[in-house]
Write an enzyme that holds these catalytic residues in place. Structure first.
Site, PDB file in Angstrom:
ATOM      1  CG  ASP A  60      -1.974  -1.067   1.169  1.00 49.96           C
ATOM      2  OD1 ASP A  60      -2.468  -1.348   0.058  1.00 49.96           O
ATOM      3  OD2 ASP A  60      -2.299  -1.634   2.224  1.00 49.96           O
ATOM      4  CG  LEU A  61       0.454   6.166  -0.939  1.00 51.32           C
ATOM      5  CD1 LEU A  61       1.260   6.316  -2.222  1.00 51.32           C
ATOM      6  CD2 LEU A  61      -0.702   7.170  -0.914  1.00 51.32           C
TER       7      LEU A  61
END
Length: 225
Positions: A60-61
């Site tokens: 994920d970011l």
């Protein structure tokens, strides 16, 4: 070709984007410009050697750590296919000091909105274990009245934001999440934004294990703090 990348916080796990946020293409270009590539015993790579590599899975970011990339389609499938059950190891900084009941609940499985999780390996880490970690940019939020601790969680499944949802389900919100290993491959001191060429290492054995059934979830009651 197999490449290990320590994905920095805030980098999109894709090679293109139109919202101005950094992507894997930006990270690889910066690594090449700054010679942040550990080539091991391999020869120097040309720009076009990185043209056809793709991530085996994603982060994920707001997560950091190990990401494997390859130009070998079957290998990418082997690493990323949940049916292969490659263990993925995460170091997770959470709010509060985890109790034995909360650790036991994570190990046995918790019920999420997409069903119960499989049993996981979970242990508390000593502060000294995390001394080698780099500071995050930006830093995590710190609340003076609430202590934090580090957990090591090893999963053999991969749902969307699973680790964060698991810790939240037992009352331990995740503050920072770093993937430190995928199967036999580990960060081993690889710095954020740096690459390591893994060509020449022994080919990974198949990681498939018999299908596991979720155990009956346990729900600890966190006392008011």
């Amino acid at each position: 070709m197999l490449v290990a990348l320590n994905k920095p916080y805030g980098v999109l796990c894709q090679f293109s984007g139109n919202d101005g946020r950094p992507t894997l293409a930006d990270v690889i270009q910066k690594a090449r410009t700054n010679a942040w590539i550990d080539a091991g015993t391999t020869t120097t790579r040309r720009d076009d050697d990185f043209a056809n590599i793709y991530p085996a899975g994603r982060l994920d970011l707001d997560s950091e750590g190990l990401l494997l990339l390859s130009d070998d389609g079957p290998l990418i499938h082997q690493i990323s296919d949940p049916r292969e059950k490659w263990p993925k190891t995460y170091w997770v900084q959470v709010e509060h000091l985890a109790t034995d009941a909360e650790l036991d609940a994570l190990r046995h499985g918790v019920v999420l909105n997409d069903g119960p999780t499989l049993p996981a390996s979970v242990r508390c880490l000593a502060d000294a274990d995390a001394e080698w970690l780099w500071p995050r940019d930006p830093p995590i939020r710190v609340r003076a009245a609430i202590p934090t601790c580090w957990l090591e969680i090893v999963l053999r499944e991969g749902r969307n934001r699973q680790v964060r949802r698991m810790t939240a389900a037992v009352g331990l919100p995740t503050l920072r999440l770093i993937r430190t290993a995928i199967g036999p491959y580990r960060l081993d001191g690889l710095l954020p934004g740096h690459l390591r060429i893994l060509d020449g290492q022994p080919a990974p054995a198949r990681m498939h294990v018999p299908r596991q059934k979720p155990l009956r979830p346990r729900f600890p009651k966190r006392p008011k703090r």
